[in-house]
Design a protein around this motif. Structure first.
Motif, short mmCIF file in Angstrom:
data_model
loop_
_atom_site.label_atom_id
_atom_site.label_comp_id
_atom_site.label_asym_id
_atom_site.label_seq_id
_atom_site.Cartn_x
_atom_site.Cartn_y
_atom_site.Cartn_z
N LEU A 194 86.13 3.20 -53.51
CA LEU A 194 86.25 3.94 -54.77
C LEU A 194 86.10 3.04 -55.99
O LEU A 194 85.73 3.51 -57.07
CB LEU A 194 87.59 4.65 -54.82
CG LEU A 194 87.81 5.76 -53.78
CD1 LEU A 194 89.26 6.20 -53.76
CD2 LEU A 194 86.89 6.94 -54.06
N ASP A 195 86.40 1.76 -55.84
CA ASP A 195 86.33 0.83 -56.96
C ASP A 195 85.09 -0.05 -56.92
O ASP A 195 85.00 -1.02 -57.68
CB ASP A 195 87.59 -0.06 -56.99
CG ASP A 195 88.84 0.74 -57.31
OD1 ASP A 195 88.78 1.60 -58.22
OD2 ASP A 195 89.87 0.52 -56.65
N ASP A 196 84.15 0.26 -56.05
CA ASP A 196 82.92 -0.54 -55.94
C ASP A 196 81.72 0.34 -56.26
O ASP A 196 81.26 1.13 -55.42
CB ASP A 196 82.79 -1.11 -54.52
CG ASP A 196 81.63 -2.09 -54.42
OD1 ASP A 196 81.72 -3.17 -55.03
OD2 ASP A 196 80.65 -1.77 -53.74
N PRO A 197 81.19 0.26 -57.49
CA PRO A 197 80.08 1.14 -57.90
C PRO A 197 78.87 1.13 -56.98
O PRO A 197 78.34 2.21 -56.67
CB PRO A 197 79.74 0.62 -59.31
CG PRO A 197 81.03 0.03 -59.81
CD PRO A 197 81.66 -0.59 -58.60
N PRO A 198 78.38 -0.04 -56.50
CA PRO A 198 77.22 0.00 -55.60
C PRO A 198 77.49 0.79 -54.33
O PRO A 198 76.63 1.55 -53.87
CB PRO A 198 76.95 -1.48 -55.31
CG PRO A 198 77.53 -2.21 -56.47
CD PRO A 198 78.75 -1.43 -56.85
N THR A 199 78.68 0.60 -53.75
CA THR A 199 79.02 1.34 -52.54
C THR A 199 79.08 2.84 -52.83
O THR A 199 78.52 3.65 -52.08
CB THR A 199 80.37 0.87 -51.97
OG1 THR A 199 80.27 -0.50 -51.60
CG2 THR A 199 80.75 1.68 -50.73
N MET A 200 79.75 3.23 -53.93
CA MET A 200 79.86 4.65 -54.24
C MET A 200 78.49 5.27 -54.52
O MET A 200 78.23 6.41 -54.14
CB MET A 200 80.79 4.85 -55.43
CG MET A 200 82.27 4.61 -55.12
SD MET A 200 82.88 5.62 -53.75
CE MET A 200 82.65 7.27 -54.41
N ALA A 201 77.64 4.51 -55.19
CA ALA A 201 76.29 5.03 -55.46
C ALA A 201 75.55 5.29 -54.16
O ALA A 201 74.86 6.31 -54.01
CB ALA A 201 75.52 4.04 -56.33
N TYR A 202 75.70 4.37 -53.21
CA TYR A 202 75.01 4.55 -51.93
C TYR A 202 75.61 5.71 -51.14
O TYR A 202 74.87 6.50 -50.53
CB TYR A 202 75.10 3.26 -51.11
CG TYR A 202 74.41 3.39 -49.77
CD1 TYR A 202 73.02 3.54 -49.70
CD2 TYR A 202 75.14 3.40 -48.58
CE1 TYR A 202 72.39 3.69 -48.48
CE2 TYR A 202 74.50 3.54 -47.36
CZ TYR A 202 73.13 3.68 -47.32
OH TYR A 202 72.50 3.83 -46.11
N LEU A 203 76.93 5.84 -51.16
CA LEU A 203 77.57 6.93 -50.44
C LEU A 203 77.14 8.29 -51.01
O LEU A 203 76.90 9.24 -50.26
CB LEU A 203 79.10 6.79 -50.50
CG LEU A 203 79.69 5.54 -49.84
CD1 LEU A 203 81.21 5.61 -49.83
CD2 LEU A 203 79.15 5.36 -48.43
N GLN A 268 89.73 11.98 -47.22
CA GLN A 268 89.26 12.98 -48.18
C GLN A 268 87.79 12.75 -48.49
O GLN A 268 87.28 11.62 -48.38
CB GLN A 268 90.06 12.88 -49.48
CG GLN A 268 91.52 13.30 -49.34
CD GLN A 268 92.22 13.30 -50.69
OE1 GLN A 268 92.05 12.39 -51.48
NE2 GLN A 268 93.01 14.34 -50.95
N ASP A 269 87.13 13.83 -48.88
CA ASP A 269 85.72 13.71 -49.28
C ASP A 269 85.62 12.78 -50.48
O ASP A 269 86.56 12.67 -51.28
CB ASP A 269 85.15 15.08 -49.64
CG ASP A 269 85.05 16.00 -48.44
OD1 ASP A 269 84.98 15.49 -47.31
OD2 ASP A 269 85.08 17.22 -48.64
N ILE A 270 84.48 12.12 -50.62
CA ILE A 270 84.32 11.23 -51.77
C ILE A 270 84.35 12.07 -53.04
O ILE A 270 83.85 13.20 -53.07
CB ILE A 270 83.01 10.42 -51.70
CG1 ILE A 270 81.78 11.34 -51.66
CG2 ILE A 270 83.02 9.49 -50.51
CD1 ILE A 270 80.48 10.56 -51.76
N PRO A 271 84.98 11.57 -54.10
CA PRO A 271 85.12 12.36 -55.32
C PRO A 271 83.80 12.54 -56.05
O PRO A 271 82.86 11.74 -55.89
CB PRO A 271 86.09 11.52 -56.17
CG PRO A 271 85.86 10.11 -55.71
CD PRO A 271 85.58 10.22 -54.23
N ALA A 272 83.74 13.61 -56.81
CA ALA A 272 82.56 13.82 -57.66
C ALA A 272 82.57 12.75 -58.74
O ALA A 272 83.60 12.14 -59.03
CB ALA A 272 82.62 15.21 -58.30
#
Length: 346
Positions: A194-203, A268-272
């Motif tokens: 949740l605190d790593d933008p590259p990972t969240m972008a990929y997810l 939980q599902d990844i947040p919007a």
């Protein structure tokens, strides 16, 4: 009516990209007209409404045009050609993968490899129920093989939650291939994602393509499962480079599947994505996200619980709470919740 378009004047045609002459003429006329209805210029003595409608529909489907301002506008040539190339490559890739799977090419090659390292009496299908894979190269080779043969479901956990950029680039084509084949993909990530933008972008990229992704604030065990028939677990959870255990033993695999399902239910599902406009300005009513955060102040006893309830990272949650307390001139979070209720914000 005479033809005013087409490729009869020496222009290279788009047939090699799977575009027929009539569709190409239509697109070239759109480019020349800038989007005006090119119906009268279509190569038909009297272009009827159904013909023009079919051409417009195909142009949209092929990625050559899009509706804008009430008109069918041509997509830029560079973008249109790239889209056609991608579509052609996807078709070719699908054909090759289907052919390779139907002919059992990989199984045949694996038999050759195994024949060089095992006795003739041991067939490929007679591998031991549990194999010890030493080193990252053996593990990657096993993942490639298992991924290729997966037909229905792939389940993976990432306890650390963070994917390094080089891992993302390595995973992207493998994950895309799985999803393109219609395989169900479920991935569990640790809360650090949740605190790593590259990972969240990929997810979010993978979610848009059909993957199911969840984030867990509880501890996760590293496991990769393929068709509920094979599983990989690390030899050393603290150092995946040391190797892994590959098991096809039904009882062990069933236990690991059950473990994954329990971890999945607790996640939980990844947040919007957070509202692009960010926090509301001074004097304005709070955004929908801010209202959810204010409501959480009334019920959550810890920031971690509040962030989980709202569906954002703890860091983002704390940033919004601080901004709301400042706007409300609140001395603490409980005071902020009371002031928000007095103003009718929640």
């Amino acid at each position: 009516m005479g033809d005013t378009g087409g490729t009869g004047d020496g222009e290279p045609d788009l047939a090699f990209l799977g575009i027929g002459p009539e569709d190409e003429r239509f697109y070239r006329l759109l480019l020349r007209s800038g989007g005006a209805d090119p119906g009268p210029f279509v190569r038909h003595p009297e272009p009827d409404e159904e013909t023009v409608r079919a051409l417009r529909q195909r142009a949209t489907t092929l990625g050559l045009a899009a509706m804008a301002d009430g008109l069918l506008r041509p997509v830029s040539p560079a973008k249109a050609v790239q889209h056609l190339i991608d579509a052609r490559l996807a078709r070719i890739r699908q054909e090759l993968e289907t052919k390779a799977a139907a002919d059992a090419i990989v199984a045949s090659l694996l038999a050759e490899r195994d024949a060089a390292t095992t006795s003739d009496a041991i067939a490929c299908a007679d591998r031991p129920p549990v194999e010890r894979l030493t080193g990252i190269d053996q593990v990657r080779a096993a993942i490639d093989e298992l991924t290729f043969f997966t037909r229905s479901e792939s389940m993976t956990t990432w306890p650390t939650g963070v994917m390094r950029p080089e891992i993302i680039e390595t995973s992207r084509p493998l994950d895309a291939r799985i999803l393109r084949r219609g395989i169900r993909m479920r991935s569990l990530f640790g809360a650090a994602a949740l605190d790593d933008p590259p990972t969240m972008a990929y997810l979010r990229e993978m979610t848009a393509k059909g993957a199911a992704v969840r984030v867990s604030r509880l501890g996760l065990e590293r496991v990769l499962l393929f068709d509920r028939a094979a599983a990989l677990t690390p030899l050393d959870p603290s150092d995946s480079k040391r190797g892994a255990l590959l098991t096809r033993e039904p009882g062990l695999v069933a236990t690991l599947v059950s473990l994954f399902d329990r971890m999945w239910e607790q996640a939980q599902d990844i947040p919007a994505e957070v509202d692009e406009e960010g926090p509301a300005a001074e004097g304005e009513r709070p955004t929908a996200l801010e209202r959810r955060i204010l409501e959480s102040l009334c019920t959550a006893d810890k920031d971690e619980n509040g962030a989980r309830d709202v569906g954002i990272s703890v860091r983002t949650y704390r940033k919004y709470v601080a901004a709301l307390m400042h706007r409300l001139d609140a001395s603490n979070r409980f005071h902020a919740a009371l002031l928000a209720r007095e103003r009718g914000w929640i």
